[in-house]
Design an enzyme around this catalytic site. Structure first.
Site, mmCIF file in Angstrom:
data_model
loop_
_atom_site.group_PDB
_atom_site.id
_atom_site.type_symbol
_atom_site.label_atom_id
_atom_site.label_comp_id
_atom_site.label_asym_id
_atom_site.label_seq_id
_atom_site.Cartn_x
_atom_site.Cartn_y
_atom_site.Cartn_z
ATOM 1 C CB SER A 143 -0.855 0.000 1.279
ATOM 2 O OG SER A 143 -1.504 1.243 1.465
ATOM 3 C CE1 TYR A 156 -4.371 -1.897 5.422
ATOM 4 C CE2 TYR A 156 -3.299 0.173 4.848
ATOM 5 C CZ TYR A 156 -3.965 -0.981 4.464
ATOM 6 O OH TYR A 156 -4.196 -1.220 3.124
HETATM 7 P P1 NAD Z 1 -11.759 -5.545 0.545
HETATM 8 O O1 NAD Z 1 -12.097 -5.408 1.974
HETATM 9 O O2 NAD Z 1 -12.699 -5.087 -0.501
HETATM 10 O O3 NAD Z 1 -11.330 -7.038 0.200
HETATM 11 C C1 NAD Z 1 -10.478 -7.767 1.045
HETATM 12 C C2 NAD Z 1 -10.852 -9.232 0.943
HETATM 13 O O4 NAD Z 1 -9.967 -9.967 1.844
HETATM 14 C C3 NAD Z 1 -12.285 -9.513 1.403
HETATM 15 O O5 NAD Z 1 -12.960 -10.320 0.456
HETATM 16 C C4 NAD Z 1 -12.101 -10.242 2.725
HETATM 17 O O6 NAD Z 1 -13.132 -11.190 3.008
HETATM 18 C C5 NAD Z 1 -10.744 -10.911 2.540
HETATM 19 N N1 NAD Z 1 -10.121 -11.277 3.802
HETATM 20 C C6 NAD Z 1 -10.078 -10.543 4.946
HETATM 21 N N2 NAD Z 1 -9.461 -11.230 5.914
HETATM 22 C C7 NAD Z 1 -9.096 -12.421 5.374
HETATM 23 C C8 NAD Z 1 -8.423 -13.550 5.887
HETATM 24 N N3 NAD Z 1 -8.010 -13.612 7.161
HETATM 25 N N4 NAD Z 1 -8.203 -14.601 5.061
HETATM 26 C C9 NAD Z 1 -8.641 -14.560 3.770
HETATM 27 N N5 NAD Z 1 -9.306 -13.523 3.236
HETATM 28 C C10 NAD Z 1 -9.527 -12.447 4.040
HETATM 29 O O7 NAD Z 1 -10.364 -4.739 0.407
HETATM 30 P P2 NAD Z 1 -9.519 -4.265 -0.879
HETATM 31 O O8 NAD Z 1 -9.552 -2.803 -0.879
HETATM 32 O O9 NAD Z 1 -9.890 -5.018 -2.075
HETATM 33 O O10 NAD Z 1 -8.052 -4.691 -0.363
HETATM 34 C C11 NAD Z 1 -7.285 -5.713 -0.969
HETATM 35 C C12 NAD Z 1 -5.828 -5.498 -0.566
HETATM 36 O O11 NAD Z 1 -5.378 -4.254 -1.092
HETATM 37 C C13 NAD Z 1 -5.597 -5.441 0.940
HETATM 38 O O12 NAD Z 1 -4.385 -6.089 1.256
HETATM 39 C C14 NAD Z 1 -5.491 -3.948 1.199
HETATM 40 O O13 NAD Z 1 -4.760 -3.677 2.373
HETATM 41 C C15 NAD Z 1 -4.803 -3.487 -0.051
HETATM 42 N N6 NAD Z 1 -4.982 -2.055 -0.334
HETATM 43 C C16 NAD Z 1 -6.227 -1.520 -0.523
HETATM 44 C C17 NAD Z 1 -6.349 -0.157 -0.774
HETATM 45 C C18 NAD Z 1 -7.679 0.537 -0.984
HETATM 46 O O14 NAD Z 1 -7.737 1.771 -1.003
HETATM 47 N N7 NAD Z 1 -8.782 -0.191 -1.157
HETATM 48 C C19 NAD Z 1 -5.194 0.648 -0.823
HETATM 49 C C20 NAD Z 1 -3.960 0.060 -0.648
HETATM 50 C C21 NAD Z 1 -3.856 -1.300 -0.401
#
Ligand code: NAD
Length: 256
Positions: A143, A156
């Protein structure tokens, strides 16, 4: 036929958001995709979307913070498709916003357990298989919070800095064995996670776009597809000289 025909891709946390968009793109480019998530409904929905588009996919539930789940997941991938070529360690949580000194121990444990330890456990299982198979690719979801600090999000931020460190180490240790580990650093992306952070930060007064659009030099947050495009490219032979790279995909956020 596509760039990934005959290859198998595993995407953790692909029941929603960036993981789902990545699974859909791998399938559209010809891969057999293993969709994994802790939540069964979202994961099965992603598989249905892939099948409806004419792709190949299966679902296997796994909690990435549990070593036994992760071992069973990688074994299941190999049982089903005979190989694991491309792994994307995407599962993650945002946790609760609070000042550093007020963060609950349980929040730190949950975030580090899934984002940092979960990624570590997945990488270990994936690397063991890829070493035996002669190579593969790993893309970790870090991230912009792995590159800079964000007040209120200390666990985080710590977890995403950890993901960057383990990506670099795996690259150094296994590049010569044909395993290319890289990490992507998204800015604000339009998913449930960003909605949750905006809700917490503004007590529901602003949507994630209202809060986050102006913070990005491009003037908007990104889409899950825009991150999936980079992840799938890094996993492809077109990125054959990319190793240990930590790449922002953030509308210019960390250029500020
Ligand atoms: P999201 O919440 O939409 O999706 C995350 C998914 O991970 C969900 O389907 C959830 O059920 C699953 N999950 C959670 N805990 C879990 C576990 N213990 N085992 C297996 N699955 C699990 O989030 P997103 O925005 O799609 O995030 C995806 C990745 O991208 C994450 O690592 C997040 O930190 C990273 N990220 C997101 C953003 C953003 O702005 N959305 C920015 C930077 C990084």
């Amino acid at each position: 036929m596509g760039l990934f025909s005959g290859k198998t891709a595993l995407v953790t946390g692909s029941g929603a958001g960036i993981g789902r968009a990545t699974a859909l793109k791998f399938a559209a480019d010809g891969a057999n995709v293993v969709v994994s998530d802790i939540h069964v409904d979202g994961g099965e929905e992603t598989v249905s979307m892939i099948h409806q588009a004419g792709g190949s996919a299966m679902f296997q539930r796994a909690d990435v913070s549990k070593a036994a789940d992760v071992a069973a997941l990688v074994a299941g991938v190999v049982d089903q498709y005979g190989r694991l070529d491309c792994a994307v360690n995407n599962a993650g949580i945002e946790g609760t916003i609070a000042p550093f000194a007020d963060q609950a121990e349980a929040n730190y444990d949950a975030i580090m357990g899934i984002n940092a330890k979960g990624t570590y456990l997945c990488m270990q299982a994936e690397i063991r298989h890829m070493l035996a198979a002669g190579g593969g690719t790993i893309v970790n979801l870090a991230s912009i919070a792995g590159l800079i600090g964000f007040p209120g999000l200390s666990p985080y931020v710590a977890s995403k800095h950890a993901v960057i460190g383990m990506t670099k180490n795996a690259a150094l240790e296994y590049g010569k064995s044909g395993i290319r580990a890289n990490a992507v650093c998204p800015g604000g992306i339009d998913t449930r996670m960003l909605d949750s952070l905006a809700d917490q930060a503004t007590s529901g007064a602003q949507s994630s776009a209202q809060m986050m659009d102006p913070l990005h030099p491009l003037g908007r947050i990104g889409t899950p597809q825009e991150v999936a495009n980079l992840i799938v490219w890094l996993s492809s032979p077109e990125a054959s000289f990319m190793l240990g790279a930590i790449i922002p995909v953030d509308g210019g956020y960390v250029a500020q």
